[in-house]
Design a protein around this motif. Structure first.
Motif, PDB file in Angstrom:
ATOM      1  N   ILE A   7       0.835  -1.198   0.000  1.00 27.64           N
ATOM      2  CA  ILE A   7       0.000   0.000   0.000  1.00 27.64           C
ATOM      3  C   ILE A   7       0.874   1.254   0.000  1.00 27.64           C
ATOM      4  O   ILE A   7       0.602   2.221  -0.698  1.00 27.64           O
ATOM      5  N   ALA A   8       1.949   1.232   0.773  1.00 23.82           N
ATOM      6  CA  ALA A   8       2.799   2.413   0.950  1.00 23.82           C
ATOM      7  C   ALA A   8       3.696   2.708  -0.255  1.00 23.82           C
ATOM      8  O   ALA A   8       4.031   3.865  -0.510  1.00 23.82           O
ATOM      9  N   ARG A   9       4.088   1.679  -0.988  1.00 24.26           N
ATOM     10  CA  ARG A   9       5.058   1.860  -2.069  1.00 24.26           C
ATOM     11  C   ARG A   9       4.663   2.922  -3.098  1.00 24.26           C
ATOM     12  O   ARG A   9       5.480   3.782  -3.430  1.00 24.26           O
ATOM     13  N   PRO A  10       3.437   2.927  -3.630  1.00 26.77           N
ATOM     14  CA  PRO A  10       3.099   3.966  -4.620  1.00 26.77           C
ATOM     15  C   PRO A  10       3.210   5.390  -4.070  1.00 26.77           C
ATOM     16  O   PRO A  10       3.645   6.297  -4.782  1.00 26.77           O
ATOM     17  N   TYR A  11       2.837   5.581  -2.812  1.00 23.41           N
ATOM     18  CA  TYR A  11       2.962   6.907  -2.201  1.00 23.41           C
ATOM     19  C   TYR A  11       4.444   7.299  -2.098  1.00 23.41           C
ATOM     20  O   TYR A  11       4.819   8.425  -2.441  1.00 23.41           O
ATOM     21  N   ALA A  12       5.257   6.370  -1.617  1.00 20.90           N
ATOM     22  CA  ALA A  12       6.687   6.657  -1.458  1.00 20.90           C
ATOM     23  C   ALA A  12       7.342   6.940  -2.808  1.00 20.90           C
ATOM     24  O   ALA A  12       8.155   7.860  -2.930  1.00 20.90           O
ATOM     25  N   GLU A  13       6.974   6.165  -3.820  1.00 19.86           N
ATOM     26  CA  GLU A  13       7.556   6.371  -5.149  1.00 19.86           C
ATOM     27  C   GLU A  13       7.124   7.710  -5.742  1.00 19.86           C
ATOM     28  O   GLU A  13       7.928   8.393  -6.379  1.00 19.86           O
ATOM     29  N   ALA A  14       5.877   8.097  -5.520  1.00 19.42           N
ATOM     30  CA  ALA A  14       5.400   9.383  -6.034  1.00 19.42           C
ATOM     31  C   ALA A  14       6.115  10.537  -5.331  1.00 19.42           C
ATOM     32  O   ALA A  14       6.565  11.487  -5.988  1.00 19.42           O
ATOM     33  N   VAL A  15       6.231  10.458  -4.008  1.00 20.66           N
ATOM     34  CA  VAL A  15       6.931  11.499  -3.263  1.00 20.66           C
ATOM     35  C   VAL A  15       8.395  11.556  -3.692  1.00 20.66           C
ATOM     36  O   VAL A  15       8.958  12.640  -3.881  1.00 20.66           O
ATOM     37  N   PHE A  16       8.998  10.385  -3.872  1.00 20.15           N
ATOM     38  CA  PHE A  16      10.404  10.347  -4.289  1.00 20.15           C
ATOM     39  C   PHE A  16      10.587  11.011  -5.651  1.00 20.15           C
ATOM     40  O   PHE A  16      11.532  11.782  -5.853  1.00 20.15           O
ATOM     41  N   ALA A  17       9.687  10.736  -6.578  1.00 20.53           N
ATOM     42  CA  ALA A  17       9.788  11.329  -7.917  1.00 20.53           C
ATOM     43  C   ALA A  17       9.695  12.852  -7.842  1.00 20.53           C
ATOM     44  O   ALA A  17      10.480  13.562  -8.484  1.00 20.53           O
ATOM     45  N   VAL A  18       8.768  13.356  -7.035  1.00 25.48           N
ATOM     46  CA  VAL A  18       8.619  14.806  -6.879  1.00 25.48           C
ATOM     47  C   VAL A  18       9.859  15.393  -6.193  1.00 25.48           C
ATOM     48  O   VAL A  18      10.390  16.426  -6.624  1.00 25.48           O
ATOM     49  N   ALA A  19      10.323  14.744  -5.147  1.00 26.04           N
ATOM     50  CA  ALA A  19      11.488  15.236  -4.405  1.00 26.04           C
ATOM     51  C   ALA A  19      12.740  15.227  -5.271  1.00 26.04           C
ATOM     52  O   ALA A  19      13.546  16.159  -5.213  1.00 26.04           O
ATOM     53  N   LYS A  20      12.884  14.205  -6.076  1.00 25.51           N
ATOM     54  CA  LYS A  20      14.046  14.109  -6.961  1.00 25.51           C
ATOM     55  C   LYS A  20      13.990  15.224  -8.010  1.00 25.51           C
ATOM     56  O   LYS A  20      14.999  15.886  -8.279  1.00 25.51           O
ATOM     57  N   GLU A  21      12.817  15.438  -8.577  1.00 21.89           N
ATOM     58  CA  GLU A  21      12.642  16.462  -9.606  1.00 21.89           C
ATOM     59  C   GLU A  21      12.932  17.856  -9.059  1.00 21.89           C
ATOM     60  O   GLU A  21      13.561  18.677  -9.724  1.00 21.89           O
ATOM     61  N   LYS A  22      12.490  18.118  -7.827  1.00 19.28           N
ATOM     62  CA  LYS A  22      12.655  19.448  -7.234  1.00 19.28           C
ATOM     63  C   LYS A  22      13.918  19.564  -6.380  1.00 19.28           C
ATOM     64  O   LYS A  22      14.135  20.587  -5.735  1.00 19.28           O
ATOM     65  N   ASN A  23      14.714  18.471  -6.341  1.00 19.69           N
ATOM     66  CA  ASN A  23      15.957  18.440  -5.563  1.00 19.69           C
ATOM     67  C   ASN A  23      15.697  18.745  -4.076  1.00 19.69           C
ATOM     68  O   ASN A  23      16.398  19.551  -3.457  1.00 19.69           O
TER      69      ASN A  23
END
Length: 178
Positions: A7-23
């Motif tokens: 359940i948690a993985r999609p949320y973590a991956e989405a947050v990670f993608a945003v965080a990576k993009e915005k540094n």
């Protein structure tokens, strides 16, 4: 636990993608760690599980505890998780996010369980062996579990080795039983 991680993985991956993009990996790491700690608190878990409290009530608690440390993006995450009744997954989201961040930074997290406290020499040898095996900087968390009797358990992501005396005795018992 496995279901919660799923359940948690999609949320973590989405947050990670945003965080990576915005540094903003470090900022998100701190915010998720705090949100996860709040959600893991037994009183908060009881509140999350209690249908008498609305999502707005629960979000108000997160907001009041976090104060100015809760960003607009963090509020958005909480809103999405509220819509899907997933507040209980926040500690797992934080854990998965840290794993993704570590992999991105060519770091790997490992958990080593021993029956007794490992010596500095043993820790150094194990660290060197794991660094060589995974060709990365391995961060090792040591835990003691006297029920292992002797030996060691190592877990790195999905990779695991169980060299504990209990495991070996169980294998021997199964072999004798056949």
């Amino acid at each position: 636990m496995a279901e919660l991680m799923t359940i948690a993985r999609p949320y973590a991956e989405a947050v990670f993608a945003v965080a990576k993009e915005k540094n903003t990996l470090a900022a998100w790491s701190d915010e998720l760690a705090n949100l996860g700690a709040i959600a893991a608190d037994p009183a908060m878990q009881a509140m999350i599980a209690n249908p008498a409290y609305s999502d707005a009530n629960i979000m108000d608690v997160f907001a009041s505890v976090m104060g100015a440390n809760l960003t607009n993006e963090g509020k958005n995450l909480l809103t999405v998780m509220a819509e899907n009744k997933r507040f209980a997954a926040l500690p797992a989201v934080a854990e998965i996010f840290e794993d993704l961040k570590a992999a991105d930074e060519k770091r790997i997290r490992a958990t080593v369980m021993t029956a007794f406290e490992a010596t500095d020499e043993q820790k150094n040898k194990l660290s060197a062996a794991l660094n060589a095996k995974f060709d990365a900087d391995v961060e090792i968390t040591y835990e003691m579990d006297p029920s292992l009797l002797a030996g060691i358990k190592i877990k790195v992501g999905d990779w695991a080795i169980d060299g504990s005396a209990v495991s070996q005795l169980n294998k021997l018992g199964a072999a004798i039983a056949q």
